[in-house]
Design an enzyme around this catalytic site. Structure first.
Site, PDB file in Angstrom:
ATOM      1  N   GLY A   1      11.883 -41.477 -11.113  1.00  0.00           N
ATOM      2  CA  GLY A   1      10.564 -41.879 -10.607  1.00  0.00           C
ATOM      3  C   GLY A   1      10.353 -41.166  -9.288  1.00  0.00           C
ATOM      4  N   THR A   2       9.825 -39.952  -9.384  1.00  0.00           N
ATOM      5  CA  THR A   2       9.839 -39.094  -8.191  1.00  0.00           C
ATOM      6  C   THR A   2       8.836 -39.531  -7.130  1.00  0.00           C
ATOM      7  OG1 THR A   2       8.413 -37.573  -9.379  1.00  0.00           O
ATOM      8  CG2 THR A   2      10.766 -37.063  -9.325  1.00  0.00           C
ATOM      9  N   ASN A   3       7.847 -40.342  -7.508  1.00  0.00           N
ATOM     10  CA  ASN A   3       6.936 -40.823  -6.459  1.00  0.00           C
ATOM     11  C   ASN A   3       7.676 -41.737  -5.489  1.00  0.00           C
ATOM     12  OD1 ASN A   3       4.993 -39.486  -7.896  1.00  0.00           O
ATOM     13  ND2 ASN A   3       4.056 -41.320  -8.751  1.00  0.00           N
ATOM     14  N   ASP A   4       8.342 -42.753  -6.039  1.00  0.00           N
ATOM     15  CA  ASP A   4       9.091 -43.655  -5.168  1.00  0.00           C
ATOM     16  C   ASP A   4      10.284 -42.950  -4.540  1.00  0.00           C
ATOM     17  OD1 ASP A   4       8.073 -46.255  -4.683  1.00  0.00           O
ATOM     18  OD2 ASP A   4       8.227 -46.675  -6.822  1.00  0.00           O
TER      19      ASP A   4
ATOM     20  N   ARG B   1       3.265 -48.089 -18.427  1.00  0.00           N
ATOM     21  CA  ARG B   1       3.322 -49.168 -17.428  1.00  0.00           C
ATOM     22  C   ARG B   1       2.842 -50.451 -18.079  1.00  0.00           C
ATOM     23  NH1 ARG B   1       0.641 -44.909 -15.319  1.00  0.00           N
ATOM     24  NH2 ARG B   1       1.606 -43.787 -13.581  1.00  0.00           N
TER      25      ARG B   1
ATOM     26  N   LYS C   1       0.831  -1.205   0.000  1.00  0.00           N
ATOM     27  CA  LYS C   1       0.000   0.000   0.000  1.00  0.00           C
ATOM     28  C   LYS C   1       0.866   1.256   0.000  1.00  0.00           C
ATOM     29  CE  LYS C   1      -3.778  -0.504   2.449  1.00  0.00           C
ATOM     30  NZ  LYS C   1      -4.421  -0.711   3.756  1.00  0.00           N
TER      31      LYS C   1
ATOM     32  N   SER D   1      15.289 -42.041 -16.009  1.00  0.00           N
ATOM     33  CA  SER D   1      14.011 -41.378 -15.799  1.00  0.00           C
ATOM     34  C   SER D   1      13.753 -41.368 -14.300  1.00  0.00           C
ATOM     35  CB  SER D   1      12.905 -42.129 -16.538  1.00  0.00           C
ATOM     36  OG  SER D   1      11.667 -41.505 -16.250  1.00  0.00           O
TER      37      SER D   1
ATOM     38  N   ARG E   1       8.119 -49.316 -19.247  1.00  0.00           N
ATOM     39  CA  ARG E   1       8.688 -49.802 -17.988  1.00  0.00           C
ATOM     40  C   ARG E   1       8.394 -51.296 -17.832  1.00  0.00           C
ATOM     41  NH1 ARG E   1       6.629 -47.393 -12.389  1.00  0.00           N
ATOM     42  NH2 ARG E   1       4.805 -48.682 -12.866  1.00  0.00           N
TER      43      ARG E   1
ATOM     44  N   GLY F   1      -6.580 -10.794   8.382  1.00  0.00           N
ATOM     45  CA  GLY F   1      -6.216 -11.133   9.753  1.00  0.00           C
ATOM     46  C   GLY F   1      -5.414 -10.042  10.410  1.00  0.00           C
TER      47      GLY F   1
ATOM     48  N   CYS G   1       9.257 -39.099 -14.631  1.00  0.00           N
ATOM     49  CA  CYS G   1       7.968 -39.701 -14.956  1.00  0.00           C
ATOM     50  C   CYS G   1       7.057 -39.816 -13.739  1.00  0.00           C
ATOM     51  CB  CYS G   1       8.163 -41.058 -15.622  1.00  0.00           C
ATOM     52  SG  CYS G   1       8.987 -42.248 -14.570  1.00  0.00           S
TER      53      CYS G   1
ATOM     54  N   TYR H   1      13.253 -33.849 -20.449  1.00  0.00           N
ATOM     55  CA  TYR H   1      11.809 -33.843 -20.586  1.00  0.00           C
ATOM     56  C   TYR H   1      11.127 -34.144 -19.260  1.00  0.00           C
ATOM     57  CZ  TYR H   1      11.943 -38.971 -20.484  1.00  0.00           C
ATOM     58  OH  TYR H   1      12.128 -40.258 -20.090  1.00  0.00           O
TER      59      TYR H   1
ATOM     60  N   ARG I   1      -3.141   3.125   8.565  1.00  0.00           N
ATOM     61  CA  ARG I   1      -3.478   1.987   7.701  1.00  0.00           C
ATOM     62  C   ARG I   1      -2.336   0.983   7.668  1.00  0.00           C
ATOM     63  NH1 ARG I   1      -4.661   4.985   2.117  1.00  0.00           N
ATOM     64  NH2 ARG I   1      -5.834   3.087   1.658  1.00  0.00           N
TER      65      ARG I   1
ATOM     66  N   MET J   1      -4.546  -5.932  11.257  1.00  0.00           N
ATOM     67  CA  MET J   1      -5.378  -4.783  11.582  1.00  0.00           C
ATOM     68  C   MET J   1      -5.755  -4.051  10.312  1.00  0.00           C
ATOM     69  SD  MET J   1      -4.865  -1.385  13.819  1.00  0.00           S
ATOM     70  CE  MET J   1      -4.816  -0.380  12.348  1.00  0.00           C
TER      71      MET J   1
ATOM     72  N   GLU K   1      14.868 -44.139  -8.793  1.00  0.00           N
ATOM     73  CA  GLU K   1      13.804 -43.958  -7.808  1.00  0.00           C
ATOM     74  C   GLU K   1      14.193 -44.503  -6.440  1.00  0.00           C
ATOM     75  OE1 GLU K   1      10.313 -46.098  -9.027  1.00  0.00           O
ATOM     76  OE2 GLU K   1      11.490 -47.691  -9.956  1.00  0.00           O
TER      77      GLU K   1
ATOM     78  N   ARG L   1      -3.348  -0.970  -6.683  1.00  0.00           N
ATOM     79  CA  ARG L   1      -2.433  -2.114  -6.758  1.00  0.00           C
ATOM     80  C   ARG L   1      -2.796  -2.907  -8.002  1.00  0.00           C
ATOM     81  NH1 ARG L   1      -5.415  -4.938  -1.676  1.00  0.00           N
ATOM     82  NH2 ARG L   1      -7.431  -4.614  -2.618  1.00  0.00           N
TER      83      ARG L   1
ATOM     84  N   HIS M   1      -7.755 -32.088   6.885  1.00  0.00           N
ATOM     85  CA  HIS M   1      -7.595 -33.470   6.426  1.00  0.00           C
ATOM     86  C   HIS M   1      -8.311 -33.689   5.097  1.00  0.00           C
ATOM     87  CE1 HIS M   1      -8.863 -37.761   6.290  1.00  0.00           C
ATOM     88  NE2 HIS M   1      -7.610 -37.948   6.671  1.00  0.00           N
TER      89      HIS M   1
END
Ligand code: ADP
Ligand code: MG
Ligand code: MG
Length: 900
Positions: free
Chosen positions: A786-789, A580, A27, A784, A635, A105, A852, A872, A96, A107, A765, A341, A457
């Site tokens: 395997g970012t989940n594992d 897969r 501001k 490649s 895979r 939240g 992947c 990639y 202000r 003032m 992975e 703004r 949750h």
């Protein structure tokens, strides 16, 4: 900046500019910018965020602050020709808050600081014996000061105001005259004294100092802290405080106050959007106490101010080169600018406005690309409710996980599972969810809760599952035993249909029809961007085209079937990064897999594999054809084999029933024994991936043969196939070497002189693979990630267990700001990726690198993968456009982006 580095705590508006947001807050920086543009801003000054930081660190105002405020206040008094709270001719100011990021939240604002029992008379005199105006201003001061500075419950003031109106027989505060308002001031003072144990402060400077201190302290208000955690705003920034000479919109019918946007923040359409309220002050416009008029009305009421305002808005847009929102006040025909703004906007407006600004020559295409993002694009791709007048929202919650879902209401997880099994779509309605609701959440089409925010949750789990969720829908009273909820006079019982919009947070009664979005129609190719007059589609097309031209990362898709592959190609996928093969063992092929598992001799096993071979080959032929020469990473089988067998309990029952009937139970018993034998405490870390290939003779060989034969078949038919065979779960180079030696033999034999080339690489992975990438690269033609594992094993989290069990708590505590399964954990998992990329490429220059995991379609993660130099990303078909856009944005952003 820490406090002691600077001893300048106060800046006049003339000293600042829009780039000093860190120091002056948004501001203050923009008030300074407007002042220096020569726009009519009431004079004032800004106390820096540094002063606030110092105050919060020590619990008292830093040395020198009081003196600097004094000096700037004197300058302000000289400029205005009035003294703060002067009984004859008082200067009044507003105090202000204004942080770097706008933050609910904290003032809000106190107006009319400097009024007291004596200066209220002076104010009236100066306004031409306007007693009504003066007492109205005074009662507002006590109200705002009481509420925001001294925590007097605001309802008490509102109640007293209502009472005064009732006594007068009116609903309109304008009907209250000077005497009514004088009486109200007395009442307000009593309320103030009752709650604070002291009289309303009469000393103007004390009012000012208390208000400034309250702004500092509001930085640490509970709601502000919570908001910061959720939005990942650092806790130590502090807020600035703006002290601004008052101008008055409540001086009569020739005065007023308003808010405006320089274009429609909903659709992006050009034009003037705003509201105006005559004879009013400050928040009256948004508080809804009286009906505002559209800004266009101002042209009739005060043509001079209106023209000037349009002029200023055009200048601001030109200057900020973006949509601006503004707040202004007119005092007796004179226009004053109180805030501007760069305005918030919807996802659709973001694209449309970026396109328009390019047309207008205000920004170039790089900048347009920078101003939109993948999250917005993803929002525009969700199916939408087709809303018309018949559907009115009955509740408003938080859009916790986007999408549009309709279904029969259920109140328990068990009931959700039951009805879903009958093929019904259901909406699970809970006060709030807990881990026991997990099955119901999986079964439901959408989730609606009465409590909880974006990190509850319900919200966290729903987002993880990609399921529509509205959380914290205020006003919904859930009665589980009675199987109903009530909202705003409606009662909704189990089985009644509701519709929830996970983007807007709205809840509707009945089934609202759903349509695919125009943007998806465009990606599908059914809506031609050159022919449509849909401004959004044209803008998306233009910006996507630019993103594709700019990006360095290729975008592939995760697809297991020809149909998925085809859709992903329409969405712009340039290959398959993860095909897969598990599904090729399901359905009517289960029986062959059972034979494989139960094989007692080599011959039986070879037989089973031989039967699977042609089926797999056919699957690959379809996929290779569909991808027509684009790379396809296949895979080899990854999950533990027992996942293909029926569950233990079911087999036990089968055996018992068959025995009862006197049937032959040999096979059932054998399966049961196999399931018992293959049971694993921890399947995620058990016999799976490359380990299977090394333990079960012929399994990988069959798959490799099917891939190579399919590639050759497609090539013989005049097509092109570019298979890349990917070995999962490798942790040591020896594993890969063993698999590769066997695979190469088969490939050489199958391929012959067909010209087909088959690459062999590995997933990275397992953390050990990342840390020994230099060795593994000797045997791998590509990596490649395997970012989940990698995330599961890097953190030691089993995803299915942790997301529902405690992630909400981790988010609440700020241990992470977003689930590491949603967005890559740069510091930990990301570091493993960096190490592997660097050491892999050092060992084998030009090593092809991709990702992947699901992170391949997450905007922030895409930027990370660009930074570490991957070739990639691969993601689900629907995410391909998001990844393309973000890959383009990553390429044009040299340093970190500031998207807030
Ligand atoms: P917020 O951050 O909630 O927008 P502001 O500080 O902008 O709070 O104040 C809210 C409103 O109060 C402004 O839009 C304006 O109408 C009014 N206001 C603030 N300062 C002044 C002033 N100096 N003179 C007149 N009105 C003011
Ligand atoms: Mg404001
Ligand atoms: Mg894996």
């Amino acid at each position: 900046m820490t406090a002691h580095e600077t001893d300048k705590y106060v800046y006049d508006f003339a000293e600042g500019n829009k780039d000093l947001k860190d120091l002056l807050g948004g501001k203050g920086a923009n008030l300074a910018e407007m002042t220096n543009l020569g726009l009519p801003v009431p004079p004032g000054f800004t106390i820096t965020t540094g002063a606030c930081q110092a105050y919060l660190a020590t619990g008292r105002e830093p040395d020198g602050l009081a003196g600097q405020i004094e000096a700037h206040l004197e300058a302000l008094e000289r400029a205005m020709g009035r003294r703060l709270g002067d009984p004859q001719d008082p200067l009044l100011v507003s105090v202000r808050s204004g942080a770097r990021f706008s933050m609910p939240g904290m003032m809000e604002t106190v107006l009319n600081v400097g009024l007291n029992d004596r200066s209220v008379v002076g104010l009236s005199d100066q306004a031409g014996q306007n007693d009504r105006f003066a007492w109205d201003s005074y009662r507002r001061l006590i109200q705002m000061f009481g509420k925001t500075v001294c925590e007097v419950p605001g309802e008490e003031f509102e109640h007293a105001l209502d009472e005064a109106k009732r006594a007068k027989g009116t609903h309109d505060d304008l009907d209250l005259d000077a005497d009514d308002l004088r009486g109200l001031v007395e009442t307000y003072k009593k309320i103030f004294a009752k709650h604070t144990g002291r009289e309303f402060p009469q000393e103007p400077r004390e009012q000012l100092d208390l208000a400034i201190r309250a702004v500092f302290e509001s930085w640490n208000a509970e709601r502000a802290i919570l908001y910061r955690r959720q939005e990942r705003i650092p806790a130590d920034l502090g807020t600035a405080v703006n002290v601004v000479a008052m101008v008055f919109g409540n001086l009569g019918p020739d005065s007023g106050t308003g808010v405006a946007f320089t274009r429609d923040p909903g659709s992006g359409a050009q034009g003037i959007y705003g509201d105006y309220l005559a004879n009013a002050q400050g928040e009256d416009v948004v508080a809804g106490i009286r009906n505002t008029v559209p800004l266009q009305e101002l042209e009739r009421l005060d043509k001079t101010s209106y023209d000037q305002l349009l002029d200023i808005m055009a200048r601001l847009e030109g200057h900020y080169q973006d949509l601006c929102d503004i707040e202004f006040t007119i005092e007796r025909g004179k226009l004053w600018m109180l805030q501007t703004r760069v305005g918030k906007r919807t996802a659709a407006a973001a694209f449309v406005i970026a396109g328009q600004l390019v047309d207008e020559g205000l920004i170039d295409l790089d900048e347009a690309l920078h101003r939109v993002n993948g999250a917005q694009l993803a929002q525009l791709m969700f199916p939408r409710f087709q809303l018309d007048h018949e559907f009115e929202a009955v509740a408003q919650g938080i859009g916790a996980s986007p999408g549009a879902a309709s279904g029969a209401v259920v109140f328990t997880s068990a009931r959700a599972v039951e009805l879903a099994a009958e093929g019904k779509s259901v909406i699970l309605v809970r006060r709030e969810t807990n881990p026991d609701d997990l099955n119901g959440m999986i079964a439901a089409q959408g989730i609606l809760t009465a409590r909880g925010g974006k990190t509850s949750h319900a919200a966290v789990v729903a987002r993880g599952m990609g399921k529509t969720c509205v959380s914290g829908a205020d006003g919904i009273e859930v009665n589980v035993p009675a199987k109903r909820f009530t909202v705003g006079g409606h009662t909704v019982s189990e089985g009644d249909v509701v519709s929830i919009d996970g983007t807007t947070g709205k809840v509707y009664l009945g089934e609202v029809p759903v349509t695919p979005s125009e943007v998806v129609q465009y990606f599908e190719g059914t809506l031609d961007p050159e022919r449509t007059d849909d401004a959004l589609v044209r803008a998306v097309h233009r910006i996507m085209t630019h993103a594709d031209a700019r990006r360095r990362l290729a975008v592939r898709t995760n697809a297991d079937t020809g149909a998925d592959a085809a859709r992903a190609r329409r969405f712009g996928a340039e290959g398959i990064g993860l095909c897969r093969t598990e599904h090729m063992f399901l359905g009517d092929r289960r029986e062959l897999v059972e034979r494989l598992i139960l094989a007692a001799t080599d011959a039986e096993r070879t037989d089973a594999l031989a039967a699977l071979l042609p089926l797999q080959r056919q699957d690959f032929v379809e996929i290779f054809r569909e991808m027509a020469g684009l790379p396809v990473t296949v895979r080899l089988i990854d999950p533990p084999l027992h996942e293909f067998l029926p569950p233990l309990e079911q087999l036990a029952v089968n055996v018992a029933v068959a025995q009862e009937r006197g049937e032959d139970v040999a096979k059932e018993e054998a399966l049961l024994a196999a399931v018992r034998r293959m049971h694993e405490e921890n399947p995620m870390l058990g016999l799976r991936g490359v380990r299977l290939g090394l333990v079960i003779p012929g399994l990988f060989a069959m798959q490799v043969r099917a891939i190579a034969e399919a590639a050759v078949a497609v090539t013989r038919d005049g097509g092109t196939a570019c298979p890349e065979i990917m070995v999962p779960l490798v942790g040591a180079v020896q594993e890969l070497e063993t698999v590769r030696a066997e695979a190469e033999k088969i490939i050489a034999e199958v391929v012959g002189d067909s010209g087909v080339e088959v690459l062999i690489g590995t997933m990275i992975e397992v953390p050990r693979a990342a840390l020994t990438a230099g060795q593994i690269a000797e045997a791998a033609q590509f990596f490649s990630f395997g970012t989940n594992d990698l995330t599961q094993m890097g953190w030691g989290f089993s995803r299915d267990d942790v997301e529902g069990a405690f992630f909400w708590r981790y988010l609440e505590l700020g241990i992470f700001g977003i689930s590491p399964f949603e967005s890559i954990d740069r510091d930990g998992v990301g570091r493993l990726i960096r190490i592997a990329a660097e050491e892999g490429r050092a060992a084998r220059p030009g090593l092809k690198l991709g990702v992947c995991g699901e992170h391949g379609g997450d905007p922030d993660s895409v930027h990370f993968f660009h930074e570490v130099g991957l070739d990639y990303v691969s993601c689900s078909p629907f995410r391909v456009p998001v990844a393309r856009l973000e890959a383009g944005r990553a390429a044009i952003e040299t340093t970190g982006s500031d998207s807030r």
